[in-house]
Scaffold this motif. Structure first.
Motif, short mmCIF file in Angstrom:
data_model
loop_
_atom_site.label_atom_id
_atom_site.label_comp_id
_atom_site.label_asym_id
_atom_site.label_seq_id
_atom_site.Cartn_x
_atom_site.Cartn_y
_atom_site.Cartn_z
N ARG A 106 64.12 -106.68 65.59
CA ARG A 106 62.78 -106.77 65.00
C ARG A 106 61.70 -106.87 66.07
O ARG A 106 60.68 -106.17 66.02
N THR A 107 61.91 -107.73 67.05
CA THR A 107 60.91 -107.91 68.10
C THR A 107 60.72 -106.61 68.88
O THR A 107 59.58 -106.25 69.23
N SER A 108 61.80 -105.91 69.15
CA SER A 108 61.72 -104.67 69.91
C SER A 108 60.96 -103.60 69.15
O SER A 108 60.12 -102.89 69.72
N ILE A 109 61.23 -103.47 67.86
CA ILE A 109 60.56 -102.46 67.05
C ILE A 109 59.05 -102.69 67.02
O ILE A 109 58.25 -101.74 67.03
N GLN A 110 58.65 -103.96 67.02
CA GLN A 110 57.23 -104.27 67.01
C GLN A 110 56.52 -103.76 68.26
O GLN A 110 55.31 -103.56 68.25
N SER A 111 57.27 -103.54 69.34
CA SER A 111 56.68 -103.07 70.59
C SER A 111 56.57 -101.55 70.65
O SER A 111 55.94 -101.02 71.56
N LEU A 112 57.17 -100.85 69.69
CA LEU A 112 57.28 -99.40 69.78
C LEU A 112 56.16 -98.69 69.05
O LEU A 112 55.73 -99.10 67.97
N LYS A 113 55.69 -97.59 69.64
CA LYS A 113 54.79 -96.65 68.98
C LYS A 113 55.52 -95.33 68.82
O LYS A 113 56.20 -94.88 69.75
N GLY A 114 55.37 -94.71 67.67
CA GLY A 114 56.03 -93.43 67.43
C GLY A 114 56.73 -93.41 66.09
O GLY A 114 56.53 -94.27 65.24
N ALA A 115 57.55 -92.38 65.91
CA ALA A 115 58.33 -92.21 64.69
C ALA A 115 59.80 -92.11 65.08
O ALA A 115 60.15 -91.36 65.99
N PHE A 116 60.65 -92.84 64.34
CA PHE A 116 62.06 -92.87 64.75
C PHE A 116 62.93 -93.41 63.63
O PHE A 116 62.47 -94.06 62.69
N ALA A 117 64.22 -93.12 63.75
CA ALA A 117 65.27 -93.76 62.96
C ALA A 117 66.34 -94.21 63.94
O ALA A 117 66.72 -93.44 64.83
N LEU A 118 66.82 -95.43 63.76
CA LEU A 118 67.74 -96.02 64.73
C LEU A 118 69.03 -96.46 64.07
O LEU A 118 69.04 -96.91 62.92
N GLY A 119 70.12 -96.35 64.82
CA GLY A 119 71.40 -96.96 64.47
C GLY A 119 71.86 -97.77 65.68
O GLY A 119 71.94 -97.23 66.79
N ILE A 120 72.15 -99.06 65.47
CA ILE A 120 72.39 -99.97 66.61
C ILE A 120 73.65 -100.79 66.34
O ILE A 120 73.83 -101.32 65.23
N VAL A 121 74.51 -100.91 67.35
CA VAL A 121 75.69 -101.75 67.24
C VAL A 121 75.77 -102.70 68.42
O VAL A 121 75.29 -102.41 69.52
N ASN A 122 76.39 -103.85 68.16
CA ASN A 122 76.58 -104.90 69.16
C ASN A 122 78.08 -105.05 69.37
O ASN A 122 78.83 -105.32 68.42
N ALA A 123 78.53 -104.87 70.61
CA ALA A 123 79.97 -104.91 70.90
C ALA A 123 80.60 -106.24 70.50
O ALA A 123 81.80 -106.31 70.21
#
Length: 610
Positions: free
Chosen positions: A149-166
């Protein structure tokens, strides 16, 4: 324009990810990769430049691969060349892996800040700043979701993300801002993808994420929230797609298959929309009658092939007394607009996710345009959800990058609209019953026109050593010439340009010689005599012409002029019919040239980045 897929499953996700990438490869094929949590705290990441087959070879060389959680990506390069180093997924600190479809506009300033924080970058991509941001916030004490959430707040642009944590197998976080993202809900797992087609072998049940949504897929459950953590409720739906509808069958290429499906696609698009003598207005939406009754102007916004469909519609609409402007969507947003009274904005898109068209629609709303209509092939796409009125073309899945049946069904939709608007225009004398009869006959005429395939195949041989071509037409068929030229350059890499035939003497005639094939369409309409004059101007200068002519024009082959007769049809539907031989010509020239027809170089099917 990349494609992403993720899976949390009770069975090995490797075959699921690879199958999903095959179905997403139309979105980008510069490189591909996957990351699987194959044991707690450990990723297995494999990446390869080039088409998906290169990744499949890499996977095969690595022996048995097993894991219940993973993400994968097929790339259309925007930042950094298509190398293994720049291929997704990107990993930070051996802890977080991420795939992205989109663009981070402020990646340069974020990269500088992260470097000052001691982060070392491994690629030239904009995406790597996101995964490093997430890892940095986690290193500073944030949990996985809070860091996202904190990282997304820093981003400008358009995107879709998929993220995994080992460290958290069984969990994938997805986030959407602008670019499409869908959650699939199956009996054996939950999936995340750019397109329902990627998951269709696993499930037909899906939920479309809205802008600003974050989905937490965790151990067979999922929760959708916004950036502030508030729970969001999204309805589950059942897709009409089946795995069989997306198979290539006995055809050599998807484009060939889709060309030959056009008769059925037109029939399906007309079904339930017309009676024996009337167009049913409700097919455009429950509010269509009210909105159309007060529409005084129409502005069409589209890109590429869809833009050409809009240009044809301009002729139809203005012929019945409705002023119409057609604009390239990406250009529409570049200037201020005086807003006409009671103007209906029409957007055209096969996928409904074309970012330039979505941006143009949003801009039109902010400019004060009264109402919006989307003509689209994909239900629940962003364009559909953001428009008041919707007309769904029933073209079925279109996999080939070069659009064919989607274009034809857009023309059908726009013809239906022009008939309705004629009903409301006091200056129109259009006979609706006759117009509907012509449309009812259209699927059979499309099928018979496809019988020109073998004749066009022979003509295509003349392009074997050609690098340039001209396309000529007049009036409503000029946009069809534009579409023919686009198809030829898209898939055969022949430099092709289309001109209104009356413009020949204003410059293009200088290009004509024996080595420049000139392609023209000659319907039997009021422009025919002038077009014949243009044809003779080309012949007189040694140009070699290929003319697709209405059989009633009495044009015949002679020196430097080859005529291929097309079924004689009413002028109102002629643009739809004359499109087909130009599609076939482009296809057969590309076959001779040996290009990758379904996945032409540098292109992708769904343009989801500006």
């Amino acid at each position: 324009m990349c494609g992403i897929i993720g899976a949390v499953s009770s069975s090995n996700v490797l075959p699921i990810l690879l199958d999903g990438l095959r179905r997403l490869e139309y979105r980008g094929y510069d490189s591909s990769g996957l990351a699987i949590i194959n044991k707690p705290g450990k990723f297995l990441r494999l990446r390869a430049p080039g088409k998906l087959i290169e990744l499949e070879r890499t996977v095969s060389a690595n022996g048995d691969i097993d894991g219940l959680t993973g993400i994968a990506h097929t790339r259309w390069a925007t930042h950094g060349p298509p190398t293994e180093q720049n291929a997704h997924p990107h990993i930070s600190g051996d802890r977080i892996a991420l795939v992205c479809n989109g663009i981070v506009e402020n990646h340069e300033e974020l990269r500088i800040w992260l470097a000052d924080e001691g982060i070392e970058f491994q690629s030239e991509t904009d995406t790597e700043v996101i995964v490093n941001l997430i890892r940095l916030h986690m290193d500073k004490g944030s949990d996985f979701m809070s860091a996202v959430r904190t990282s997304i707040q820093s981003l400008k642009g358009a995107f879709a993300l998929g993220i995994v944590n080992a460290d958290e197998p069984g969990r994938i976080i997805g986030a959407r801002r602008g670019s499409p993202l869908i959650v699939g809900i199956g009996e054996d797992g939950i999936y995340l993808a750019s397109d329902i087609s990627a998951m269709i072998a696993q499930t037909r049940k899906f939920t479309v994420l809205e802008n600003g949504d974050i989905v937490d897929i965790n151990q067979g459950d999922m929760k959708i929230t916004n950036l502030d953590g508030q729970v969001q409720h999204r309805n589950a739906q059942i897709s009409d797609l089946t795995p069989q509808s997306m198979e290539i069958g006995d055809y050599r290429h998807y484009m060939e298959k889709e060309i030959f499906e056009q008769g059925q696609a037109v029939s399906d698009t007309l079904e339930g929309r017309i009676t024996a003598s009337r167009v049913l207005e409700a097919c455009f939406g429950t509010e269509a009658d009210r909105i159309f009754n007060k529409t005084e102007n129409i502005r069409i916004l589209a890109c590429g092939t869809s833009y050409h469909a809009g240009l044809v519609a301009k002729y139809w609409l203005e012929n019945v007394g409705i002023p119409c402007q057609v604009e390239i969507a990406s250009e529409f947003t570049s200037r201020r607009h005086p807003t006409p009274n009671n103007c209906l904005v029409i957007t055209l898109s096969q996928s409904g996710e074309t970012i330039d068209t979505l941006t143009a629609l949003d801009y039109a709303k902010r400019c004060g345009y009264a109402h919006s209509l989307a003509i689209c092939n994909v239900p629940d796409s962003s364009l559909v959800r953001n428009s008041e009125l919707v007309f769904m073309t029933h073209a079925g899945p279109e996999i080939g990058v070069a659009s064919t049946k989607a274009f034809l069904t857009q023309l059908v939709a726009l013809r239906l609209l022009s008939i309705i608007m004629a009903r409301k225009s006091p200056s129109s004398n259009l006979d609706e019953a006759d117009s509907v009869r012509e449309l009812r006959e259209l699927p059979a005429i499309v099928e018979s026109t496809l019988n020109l395939d073998s004749a066009i195949q022979k003509i295509a041989r003349q392009f074997a050593d050609k690098q340039h071509a001209l396309f000529l037409a007049r009036g409503i068929h000029f946009p069809i010439a534009l579409e023919g030229a686009l198809k030829l350059k898209e898939i055969s890499y022949v430099h092709a340009e289309a001109y209104a035939a009356g413009e020949l003497k204003h410059g293009p005639l200088a290009l004509v010689d024996r080595d420049m094939p000139v392609v023209s369409v000659a319907p039997n309409d009021t422009q025919l005599d002038k077009l014949k004059g243009n044809i003779e101007e080309v012949r007189a200068r040694g140009g070699k012409l290929i003319v697709f002519a209405d059989s009633e024009t009495r044009l015949s082959s002679r020196e430097n002029l080859q005529v291929i007769n097309v079924a004689s049809v009413e002028s109102s539907i002629a643009p739809i019919i004359f499109t087909i031989p130009l599609q076939l010509l482009a296809y057969h020239v590309a076959l001779i040239k040996g290009t990758d027809i379904d996945k032409p170089r540098n292109l992708a099917k769904s343009v989801t980045v500006e």
